[in-house]
Design a protein around this motif. Structure first.
Motif, PDB file in Angstrom:
ATOM      1  N   ASP A   1      60.762  20.669  26.538  1.00  0.00           N
ATOM      2  CA  ASP A   1      59.441  20.865  27.113  1.00  0.00           C
ATOM      3  C   ASP A   1      59.029  19.696  27.999  1.00  0.00           C
ATOM      4  N   LYS A   2      59.831  19.386  28.941  1.00  0.00           N
ATOM      5  CA  LYS A   2      59.574  18.387  29.981  1.00  0.00           C
ATOM      6  C   LYS A   2      59.595  16.945  29.467  1.00  0.00           C
ATOM      7  N   GLN A   3      59.869  16.773  28.192  1.00  0.00           N
ATOM      8  CA  GLN A   3      59.803  15.399  27.700  1.00  0.00           C
ATOM      9  C   GLN A   3      60.934  15.122  26.737  1.00  0.00           C
ATOM     10  N   ILE A   4      61.072  13.863  26.402  1.00  0.00           N
ATOM     11  CA  ILE A   4      62.054  13.512  25.374  1.00  0.00           C
ATOM     12  C   ILE A   4      61.405  13.791  24.022  1.00  0.00           C
ATOM     13  N   ALA A   5      61.952  14.772  23.343  1.00  0.00           N
ATOM     14  CA  ALA A   5      61.375  15.161  22.060  1.00  0.00           C
ATOM     15  C   ALA A   5      61.900  14.308  20.922  1.00  0.00           C
ATOM     16  N   ALA A   6      63.082  13.808  21.080  1.00  0.00           N
ATOM     17  CA  ALA A   6      63.630  12.942  20.027  1.00  0.00           C
ATOM     18  C   ALA A   6      64.645  12.022  20.651  1.00  0.00           C
ATOM     19  N   GLN A   7      64.759  10.835  20.151  1.00  0.00           N
ATOM     20  CA  GLN A   7      65.691   9.867  20.726  1.00  0.00           C
ATOM     21  C   GLN A   7      66.138   8.892  19.644  1.00  0.00           C
ATOM     22  N   GLY A   8      67.443   8.675  19.621  1.00  0.00           N
ATOM     23  CA  GLY A   8      67.915   7.684  18.640  1.00  0.00           C
ATOM     24  C   GLY A   8      69.309   7.993  18.185  1.00  0.00           C
TER      25      GLY A   8
ATOM     26  N   LEU B   1      72.504  17.492  13.040  1.00  0.00           N
ATOM     27  CA  LEU B   1      71.756  17.565  14.285  1.00  0.00           C
ATOM     28  C   LEU B   1      71.199  18.962  14.569  1.00  0.00           C
ATOM     29  N   TRP B   2      71.856  19.985  14.063  1.00  0.00           N
ATOM     30  CA  TRP B   2      71.337  21.315  14.292  1.00  0.00           C
ATOM     31  C   TRP B   2      69.941  21.439  13.741  1.00  0.00           C
ATOM     32  N   GLU B   3      69.811  20.887  12.555  1.00  0.00           N
ATOM     33  CA  GLU B   3      68.518  20.952  11.913  1.00  0.00           C
ATOM     34  C   GLU B   3      67.504  20.157  12.714  1.00  0.00           C
ATOM     35  N   VAL B   4      67.921  18.995  13.128  1.00  0.00           N
ATOM     36  CA  VAL B   4      67.013  18.193  13.970  1.00  0.00           C
ATOM     37  C   VAL B   4      66.599  19.009  15.187  1.00  0.00           C
ATOM     38  N   TYR B   5      67.581  19.599  15.802  1.00  0.00           N
ATOM     39  CA  TYR B   5      67.383  20.430  17.002  1.00  0.00           C
ATOM     40  C   TYR B   5      66.351  21.508  16.706  1.00  0.00           C
ATOM     41  N   ASP B   6      66.581  22.260  15.635  1.00  0.00           N
ATOM     42  CA  ASP B   6      65.659  23.344  15.302  1.00  0.00           C
ATOM     43  C   ASP B   6      64.276  22.801  15.001  1.00  0.00           C
ATOM     44  N   ALA B   7      64.281  21.718  14.240  1.00  0.00           N
ATOM     45  CA  ALA B   7      62.988  21.175  13.851  1.00  0.00           C
ATOM     46  C   ALA B   7      62.163  20.781  15.059  1.00  0.00           C
ATOM     47  N   VAL B   8      62.807  20.154  15.960  1.00  0.00           N
ATOM     48  CA  VAL B   8      62.056  19.656  17.100  1.00  0.00           C
ATOM     49  C   VAL B   8      61.653  20.780  18.049  1.00  0.00           C
ATOM     50  N   THR B   9      62.595  21.665  18.299  1.00  0.00           N
ATOM     51  CA  THR B   9      62.285  22.693  19.287  1.00  0.00           C
ATOM     52  C   THR B   9      61.385  23.778  18.729  1.00  0.00           C
ATOM     53  N   ALA B  10      61.225  23.756  17.439  1.00  0.00           N
ATOM     54  CA  ALA B  10      60.360  24.796  16.860  1.00  0.00           C
ATOM     55  C   ALA B  10      58.902  24.491  17.098  1.00  0.00           C
ATOM     56  N   THR B  11      58.561  23.272  17.180  1.00  0.00           N
ATOM     57  CA  THR B  11      57.135  22.913  17.334  1.00  0.00           C
ATOM     58  C   THR B  11      56.588  23.437  18.644  1.00  0.00           C
ATOM     59  N   GLU B  12      55.361  23.981  18.541  1.00  0.00           N
ATOM     60  CA  GLU B  12      54.751  24.568  19.764  1.00  0.00           C
ATOM     61  C   GLU B  12      54.338  23.487  20.731  1.00  0.00           C
ATOM     62  N   THR B  13      53.524  22.627  20.205  1.00  0.00           N
ATOM     63  CA  THR B  13      53.054  21.578  21.112  1.00  0.00           C
ATOM     64  C   THR B  13      53.815  20.296  20.852  1.00  0.00           C
ATOM     65  N   PRO B  14      54.391  19.743  21.845  1.00  0.00           N
ATOM     66  CA  PRO B  14      55.195  18.544  21.626  1.00  0.00           C
ATOM     67  C   PRO B  14      54.317  17.350  21.261  1.00  0.00           C
ATOM     68  N   GLN B  15      54.806  16.613  20.288  1.00  0.00           N
ATOM     69  CA  GLN B  15      54.102  15.367  19.962  1.00  0.00           C
ATOM     70  C   GLN B  15      54.541  14.297  20.934  1.00  0.00           C
ATOM     71  N   THR B  16      53.970  13.165  20.783  1.00  0.00           N
ATOM     72  CA  THR B  16      54.461  12.058  21.610  1.00  0.00           C
ATOM     73  C   THR B  16      55.861  11.676  21.147  1.00  0.00           C
ATOM     74  N   ASN B  17      56.528  10.971  22.004  1.00  0.00           N
ATOM     75  CA  ASN B  17      57.918  10.617  21.685  1.00  0.00           C
ATOM     76  C   ASN B  17      58.011   9.947  20.314  1.00  0.00           C
ATOM     77  N   THR B  18      58.770  10.565  19.493  1.00  0.00           N
ATOM     78  CA  THR B  18      58.997   9.878  18.207  1.00  0.00           C
ATOM     79  C   THR B  18      60.250   9.036  18.357  1.00  0.00           C
ATOM     80  N   GLU B  19      60.001   7.943  19.004  1.00  0.00           N
ATOM     81  CA  GLU B  19      61.173   7.104  19.227  1.00  0.00           C
ATOM     82  C   GLU B  19      61.367   6.181  18.033  1.00  0.00           C
ATOM     83  N   VAL B  20      62.523   6.273  17.513  1.00  0.00           N
ATOM     84  CA  VAL B  20      62.801   5.393  16.367  1.00  0.00           C
ATOM     85  C   VAL B  20      63.440   4.135  16.905  1.00  0.00           C
ATOM     86  N   THR B  21      62.844   3.067  16.705  1.00  0.00           N
ATOM     87  CA  THR B  21      63.406   1.820  17.216  1.00  0.00           C
ATOM     88  C   THR B  21      64.253   1.153  16.148  1.00  0.00           C
ATOM     89  N   GLN B  22      65.193   0.469  16.595  1.00  0.00           N
ATOM     90  CA  GLN B  22      66.103  -0.193  15.671  1.00  0.00           C
ATOM     91  C   GLN B  22      65.489  -1.495  15.191  1.00  0.00           C
TER      92      GLN B  22
END
Lengths: 255, 274, 648
Positions: A213-220, A234-255
C-alpha cells in the motif's frame, strides 16, 4: 559456502556502509501514487530482499534505485565508492542478442568498461564456463538467468539489483541464484533482490522489506519480523501485514 | 573521453557482427545486385554507357533505396528495447547519443555494403559490356566515364544514409517492432511523397517562387537526391545545361536530415529510459 | 554462423582512417573534373562523315582538295567528320544536333599551312603535302577567296597566320578567327531547300517537255511506206523536218544522224535482234508513235570495260553500252514520245551523254525473269524528264547513273526488279509514280547522292518500297502499302514528312548510324512493326513539337498531341496497336517512370526510336484514304493526284 539450515544463521549486519539511500521517496503517475515517502538504506555486504504483493511498486522502487526513473519527490542517493559501474542490474526476463555465444556476450559487456574483466572467472562462478561457446538462444531458462547474473556483476559494481531472480526456475536453479546473492554479499556487494519466493528469502536475506500500500509495511531481518508478528515464518508475516486495512506507520525494528 | 570512444566501437562492432550473422541480409544483397543488374541490362543502358545507365537506374532507386533503408533499419533500436537490454546497457553508463550513433553507424555500413555491392556490380557490367555499336567507324566515349558513375554511387549512398537515419528515428520512437515498421514506412512515404507534393503545391499556389525552387528541391530527400544526380552526373554530358538542382544545397539537405534525425533519436531515447 | 570479424584490425584508429579515406574519395569524385582527356584526331575515313555526295568524291583528286573537320561530341560515341569547315560550323548552331549529340568536346580541322597549297584554274585545291589536324581554335580561316570544291566555295584553315595572309594575297579573300568564323551564318544545303525546289523543278520539267514537244511541229517532208528503205529516207531527209512513216513494218536497225523527227503511228520498226534498233546520234531528234521490236540481247558491252578501274567505272562503261530499242548517244535534246517497246531482251530506251532529253508516254516491257533483260530507260550522264510512261517487267524500270536533275514523274511501274534505281545521281526528283509487284523494291537510291526529292509516289506489294540513302533528301507524301519495309530512312540530314505507311511488315526502318534526319507528320497504320532501327543512337522522330501519327499510341490529348511519348521499337509500345491488353502493361508505374527519363542522353543509347509528340489523328487524310483503297483493292485503286493534295 552453502546454506544448510532453513533458518537464517548469518551474522547480523554490523555497521557496514550504506551504499544506496532513498529518502522520502515518492512516485506519482498523474492521479496514481505508487510510492509514498519511502525511506530506505541499503548496506554493503548484505542481501536486502524486497517482497510484497504484485502491483505494490516493487519494480518501480527498483527502477528508482537504479536511477532509471525520476522520483516525484524525495531522492535516491548512491553513497558507495566512486566506480565506473555503480549498480548492476538483472532484469526480470533477461534476454540477450541472438547469434552471439555466451562468452561473446559477456565479453561485449566487459568491453563497455575500462577496467578489465576476467570473463573466464566470471563464467566459472556462474557455472557457465562449459557452455561458453553456445549461442545464447540455445540456453535453457536457467542458464539464461545465470548469464544475466554474470552480466550484472561485470565490473564488480558495489550494488546489484536482482529483479525476481528465481522466478520461473526449478527449485535447484532458484536456490543457486540465491546462493550467488549470498556469495556476492560475502564479498561486500550490496545486493537488492525482489522475489515472491519467501522460502528462499527467509534463508538468504539479511533484511526483508515488505512493500504494501505505497509504503514499507515491514522491514528488518527475517527472524525479527517473525518474532515481532509472533509468527513462525515469513508467510505469516506477509499475511499479517497485508491483511490490515489501514497501514500503520512503519514498524521498523531497529537493531 | 576514451571510454566513449571504446564504448562506441564496442557497440558498433556488435552491430556489424549481428548483421554478418543475419542470413537475410545476404539474401537481400543478392537480391539487390540481381535487381540492379536486371534493370541495367534490360534498360539497354548497359550496352552504351555509364550515364544512360544512371538515367535508367535513377527512378527505380528512388523506390528501392527507401525500401532498403526500412528493411535494414526498422529493427534498429526497438529490438534491444523489447528485449529489455536498453535498461541493462544504461547501467554501464552508455550515453544515449553514443548508443544511437553506434547503432546508426553499424546499420549504415550494412546498408552501404548492400547498396554499394549492387552499384559496383552494375559499374562492372557496364564497363565490360559497353562498347561501340560497330567497329567500322572510329569511336570515343564522349564525356561518359566511370567517374560520373562513381558520383552517382556516392549520391545514392548519401541518400540512403539520410533515409536510414529517419527510419532509425522512427524505430526509437516506436514501442514495439510492429509499431516500428509501421512508423518507418509511414515516415518514408511521407517524406518521399509529401516532399514532392509539397513542392508541386507550393509552385501552384505560389508560395514557392521559381528562384526558391532549387532550394525547395533540396529539402525533400528524394528530390534533393534526384536533383543532385541530374546536376553532377547527367547534365555533364548535355549541352551546357544546368539548373536541375543545386548539388551543394541538396547534399547539405541530406546531411541535415541525417543529423537532425539522429539527434532527435538521441533525445527521445534519453527521455525514454530515464 | 556467418563470417567472423576477427581479422578486422582492433584499433578503432584504423577504422577511423578508413572512414576518412572513404569520405575523401567521395568528395574527390566530385571535385575532379569529369572532362575526359581530349581525344586525339582519327583518320578521316574512320569518321562518320557528312557533307558530300559520293559522286562528288569521284571528282576530287585527293582528300586534300577539301578542307575537313572532325568533331568529338560529348554524348555521341562516333566521331563525326565534316567535308568543309562551313558544314561543321552550321551544325553547331543546330539545336537538334545539340540534343542528339551533346556539345563538341573538341574540334579538329585540316591545316593547310606548309602544304604548298595552290589553286587550279577552276579554283580547286592542290597540295604537295598532306594536311595535319589542328585544334579549330588554333587556326585562322581564309574565307571568300577563289578556293572552291565541286560543291561550292570553301574556307581554308591555316595554323599559321602569315601563310594565311600570303594565300589571300594571291587568291583573295580575308582571314578570320575561329570565333569570327563560327559567328557567321553558314548557308548549308538542307533538305527543306529541296522541299522548296519541288514545285520549281516540276515547272522546269514542264518547260523542258513543252520545249521538246515543239519538235513534233516540224513540217512533214518525207513520207515513207513499208516498201521503202527507211535508212535511205532518213539519210536524205533535211534537218528540222519530220519523216512520216505509214503504218506497217520497217526493217531496222536504223541510224538517225540529223536533227529530224521520225513519226510513225501504227508503224513498227523491227530490228534484227543484234544491237540497238534505232540509233540516234544527232541533237534534237524526236521519235514519235513508233513501235519497236527485235532488240538485241546484249545488256552490256564487256569490250568497253577495261578491267583495271573500280567497280563503278565498270558499271558506267558496261551498262551504258548495252542494246536498246532506241539508243541516243551523244544526242542532246532527244525526245521519245508515244513509243511502244512490247518486248526487249536488253534496254528499252538508252540515253547516254544526251542532256535535256525527254521521254513521254512510252511503254516498255522487259522479260519476266529480270536477269534476262535490262532497263526500261537507261539514263547515263544525261539529265532527262521521263513521264507518263509504263514500264513492265525487265530489270529496272528506269536506271539513272550520274544523271543529276532528272525528273521521273507520273509513270507506272509493274513487276520489275526495281522500279526506279538511282546511282550517283543528285538533285533528281521522283514524283507521283505508282509502283507495284517489284521483286526487290519500288525506288532504290544507292551511293549516297544528295538533294533528291521523292514525293507523291505510291508503292505496294514489294520488298523495299522506297529505299533511300545519301544526304539532304526530301521524301514526302508517299504511300507504301503491303511491303516488307515501306520506307528506309537511311539518308542523313534528310526530311521525311507526310508519308503514309500502311499494312507493311515494317513501316519505316532506319539503318544509318547518324540520326540526323527529321521524320515527322507521317502516318503509321496496320504495320506488323511501325518502325525499326539498327544499331546507333536513339532517334527522335519529331520536328520540334510535331511528331507522327502511330496507330496504337495513346495518352492524354492536348491540341492533337498525346502527352505520352511513343516508342515504336519498345516491345510494349511497338505492339500497342495489336492488342488493347498491352495498354495495361504500358501503364505500369515502372514503365511509365522509365520512359519519362529515356529521352535523355539519346546520343549514347542504342537502337531505338522515340516520338515525344505523337499525334492523335492521321496527318494526311487524303493519302490515308488512298492507302486504304490500295490495301484493299490493289494499286489500280489509286488515283494520280497525290502531290497536289496539300495534306498539312
Amino acid at each position: 559456502m552453502s546454506k544448510q539450515q532453513s533458518t537464517n544463521t548469518r551474522p547480523a549486519a554490523t555497521s557496514q556502509e550504506a551504499v544506496l539511500r532513498a529518502t522520502d521517496l515518492t512516485k506519482q503517475y498523474s492521479e496514481l501514487t505508487v510510492l509514498d515517502s519511502i525511506d530506505l538504506t541499503v548496506h554493503a555486504g548484505s542481501v536486502t530482499a524486497l517482497i510484497g504483493p504484485n502491483g505494490t511498486g516493487k519494480t518501480t522502487l527498483l527502477r528508482l534505485l537504479l536511477g532509471h526513473l525520476e522520483p516525484t519527490a524525495g531522492n535516491v542517493e548512491y553513497a558507495g565508492p566512486a566506480v565506473e559501474r555503480p549498480i548492476g542490474y538483472l532484469p526480470q526476463q533477461p534476454a540477450f542478442r541472438p547469434h552471439f555465444t555466451v562468452e561473446e556476450t559477456i565479453s561485449f559487456y566487459a568491453s563497455l568498461l575500462e577496467t578489465p574483466t576476467d570473463t573466464k572467472e566470471l563464467l566459472t562462478q556462474v557455472d557457465l564456463y562449459d557452455v561458453r561457446n553456445r549461442p545464447v538462444e540455445a540456453l535453457s531458462g536457467g542458464m539464461t538467468r545465470l548469464l544475466g547474473i554474470a552480466q550484472s556483476v561485470v565490473g564488480n559494481p558495489p550494488a546489484v539489483i536482482f529483479d525476481e531472480p528465481a522466478s520461473g526456475l526449478d527449485p535447484t536453479m532458484g536456490t543457486k541464484a540465491f546462493e550467488i546473492t549470498a556469495q556476492l554479499a560475502e564479498r561486500g556487494t550490496a545486493v537488492i533482490v525482489s522475489s515472491h519466493d519467501l522460502a528462499l528469502v527467509e534463508r538468504y536475506a539479511d533484511t526483508v522489506i515488505l512493500l504494501h500500500d505505497k509504503q514499507i509495511a515491514a522491514q528488518g531481518p527475517p527472524q525479527q519480523l517473525c518474532q515481532t508478528h509472533s509468527v513462525a515464518d515469513l508467510w505469516e508475516v506477509y499475511d499479517a501485514v497485508t491483511a490490515t486495512e489501514t497501514p500503520q506507520t512503519n514498524t521498523e525494528v531497529t537493531q | 573521453m576514451s571510454t566513449i570512444v571504446s564504448t562506441f566501437f564496442a557497440l558498433f562492432k556488435r552491430e556489424l557482427k549481428t548483421a554478418m550473422r543475419t542470413r537475410v541480409y545476404y539474401l537481400i544483397t543478392v537480391g539487390v545486385i540481381g535487381l540492379l543488374l536486371a534493370l541495367t541490362a534490360g534498360g539497354g543502358g548497359a550496352a552504351t554507357g555509364y550515364v544512360p545507365t544512371v538515367v535508367d537506374l535513377l527512378l527505380p532507386l528512388e523506390v528501392l533505396v527507401p525500401v532498403l533503408a526500412i528493411a535494414i533499419g526498422y529493427r534498429s533500436v526497438v529490438s534491444d528495447l523489447e528485449r529489455g537490454e536498453l535498461a541493462v546497457l544504461k547501467t554501464y553508463d552508455v550515453p544515449s547519443s553514443v548508443y544511437v550513433f553506434a547503432i546508426y553507424a553499424g546499420r549504415a555500413v550494412v546498408l552501404s555494403v548492400i547498396l554499394g555491392s549492387g552499384l559496383l556490380a552494375t559499374l562492372l557490367l557496364v564497363s565490360f559490356s559497353s562498347g561501340p555499336d560497330t567497329s567500322i567507324f572510329a569511336t570515343h566515349t564522349g564525356l561518359d566515364s566511370p567517374l560520373l558513375f562513381a558520383r552517382f554511387i556516392v549520391l545514392t549512398l548519401v541518400f540512403a544514409l539520410a533515409l536510414l537515419a529517419i527510419v532509425l528515428l522512427m524505430s526509437v520512437a516506436a514501442q514495439s517492432t510492429l509499431t516500428a515498421i509501421a512508423l518507418a514506412v509511414g515516415a518514408v512515404v511521407l517524406v518521399v511523397v509529401a516532399g514532392d507534393a509539397a513542392i508541386i503545391l507550393g509552385l501552384t499556389d505560389g508560395w514557392i517562387a521559381e528562384a526558391d525552387l532549387l532550394n525547395a528541391l533540396a529539402i525533400a530527400p528524394n528530390s534533393a537526391y534526384r536533383g543532385a544526380v541530374f546536376e553532377t552526373v547527367i547534365a555533364v554530358t548535355a549541352a551546357s545545361e544546368s539548373g536541375y538542382g543545386s548539388p551543394i544545397t541538396s547534399v547539405a539537405g541530406l546531411f541535415a536530415w541525417t543529423i537532425f534525425s539522429l539527434i532527435s533519436a538521441t533525445l527521445i531515447l534519453h527521455r525514454r529510459t530515464v | 554462423m556467418g563470417i567472423e570479424l576477427s581479422w578486422l584490425p582492433r584499433g578503432p584508429r584504423t577504422l577511423v582512417i578508413g572512414f576518412l579515406l572513404v569520405c575523401l574519395l567521395s568528395v574527390g569524385v566530385f571535385v575532379v573534373s569529369a572532362d575526359s582527356a581530349v581525344p586525339d584526331p582519327v583518320p578521316f575515313e574512320d569518321t562518320r562523315s557528312i557533307g558530300f555526295a559520293s559522286e562528288v568524291h569521284e571528282e576530287i583528286d585527293s582528300q586534300e582538295s577539301v578542307p575537313r573537320t572532325q568533331v568529338f561530341y560529348s554524348q555521341y560515341q562516333y566521331v563525326i567528320g565534316y567535308y568543309g569547315i562551313e558544314t561543321a560550323a552550321a551544325s553547331f548552331d543546330d539545336p537538334a544536333r545539340e540534343q542528339q549529340f551533346g556539345y563538341p568536346i573538341v574540334t579538329y580541322v585540316s591545316d593547310y599551312a606548309d602544304t604548298g597549297i595552290e589553286l587550279t584554274a577552276e579554283g580547286y585545291i592542290e597540295t604537295d603535302r598532306r594536311t595535319e589536324w589542328v585544334f579549330a581554335q588554333d587556326a585562322v580561316y581564309v574565307v571568300d577567296s577563289d578556293a572552291r570544291t565541286p560543291a561550292g566555295s570553301v574556307a581554308i584553315p591555316f595554323a599559321d597566320q602569315e601563310q594565311a595572309t600570303e594565300f589571300t594575297d594571291t587568291y583573295g579573300g580575308e582571314v578570320v578567327s575561329w570565333d569570327a568564323f563560327t559567328a557567321q551564318s553558314h548557308d548549308v544545303d538542307d533538305a527543306s531547300l529541296v522541299r522548296d525546289r519541288v514545285d520549281s523543278q516540276g515547272d522546269t520539267a514542264d518547260e523542258r517537255v513543252t520545249d521538246r514537244l515543239q519538235l513534233l511541229d516540224r513540217p512533214a517532208e518525207i513520207t515513207v511506206s513499208p516498201d521503202d528503205d527507211l535508212q535511205t529516207a532518213l539519210d536524205t531527209a533535211t534537218a528540222e523536218t519530220t519523216v512520216v512513216l505509214d503504218p506497217g513494218t520497217y526493217e531496222g536497225p536504223i541510224n538517225i544522224n540529223k536533227s529530224v523527227t521520225l513519226r510513225g503511228h501504227g508503224a513498227t520498226v523491227e530490228g534484227d535482234e543484234n544491237g540497238s534498233v534505232i540509233n540516234i546520234n544527232a541533237a534534237d531528234v524526236a521519235v514519235d508513235g513508233i513501235t519497236v521490236t527485235g532488240v538485241g540481247d546484249r545488256t552490256r558491252n564487256p569490250d568497253v570495260v577495261t578491267g583495271d578501274d573500280d567497280w563503278d567505272t565498270n558499271i558506267e562503261l558496261g551498262y551504258g553500252h548495252g542494246d536498246a530499242a532506241i539508243a541516243a548517244v551523244d544526242a542532246p535534246g532527244t525526245l521519245v514520245t508515244n513509243v511502244t517497246v512490247p518486248h526487249t531482251d536488253a534496254n528499252g530506251i538508252l540515253l547516254r551523254d544526251s542532256n535535256n532529253s525527254a521521254v513521254h508516254n512510252v511503254a516498255v516491257t522487259g522479260t519476266e525473269v529480270w536477269r534476262d533483260s535490262f532497263m526500261g530507260v537507261m539514263i547515263m550522264r544525261s539529265s532527262a524528264v521521263v513521264e507518263d510512261s509504263q514500264f513492265t517487267a525487265g530489270r529496272d524500270g528506269i536506271y539513272l547513273h550520274r544523271s543529276p536533275e532528272t525528273v521521273i514523274r507520273n509513270n507506272d511501274f509493274r513487276a520489275n526488279r526495281y522500279g526506279v534505281h538511282l546511282m550517283h545521281t543528285s538533285d533528281a526528283m521522283i514524283a507521283d509514280n505508282t509502283f507495284a509487284d517489284q521483286e526487290y523494291g519500288g525506288v532504290t537510291i544507292m551511293t549516297s547522292p544528295s538533294r533528291n526529292a521523292i514525293v507523291g509516289n505510291i508503292v505496294t506489294n514489294t520488298s523495299n518500297g522506297i529505299s533511300t540513302s545519301g544526304s539532304y533528301s526530301y521524301i514526302a507524301h508517299n504511300v507504301a502499302v503491303d511491303t516488307r519495309v515501306g520506307i528506309t530512312t537511311s539518308a542523313v540530314s534528310s526530311l521525311y514528312e507526310h508519308n503514309v505507311v500502311r499494312d507493311n511488315e515494317y513501316g519505316m526502318r532506319t539503318g544509318s548510324v547518324l540520326a540526323t534526319s527529321t521524320i515527322h507528320s507521317n502516318d503509321f497504320v496496320g504495320n506488323d512493326q511501325h518502325a525499326g532501327s539498327s544499331a546507333g543512337p536513339l532517334r527522335i522522330w519529331a520536328d520540334g513539337t510535331q511528331g507522327n501519327y502511330w496507330e496504337g499510341a495513346y495518352g492524354d490529348a492536348t491540341d492533337g498531341t498525346y502527352d505520352r511519348a511513343y516508342s515504336p521499337t519498345d516491345p510494349v509500345d511497338g505492339q500497342l496497336h495489336r492488342s488493347t491488353a498491352r495498354t495495361t502493361v504500358a501503364e505500369s508505374p515502372v514503365t511509365v517512370g522509365l520512359r519519362a527519363l529515356q529521352g535523355s542522353t539519346p546520343g549514347l543509347r542504342s537502337g531505338s526510336i522515340l516520338d515525344p509528340y505523337p499525334q492523335t489523328e492521321p496527318q494526311n487524310p487524303q493519302l490515308y484514304e488512298i492507302a486504304e483503297a490500295v490495301s484493299e483493292h490493289g494499286i489500280d485503286a489509286a488515283t494520280h493526284n497525290t502531290t497536289d493534295s496539300t495534306d498539312e
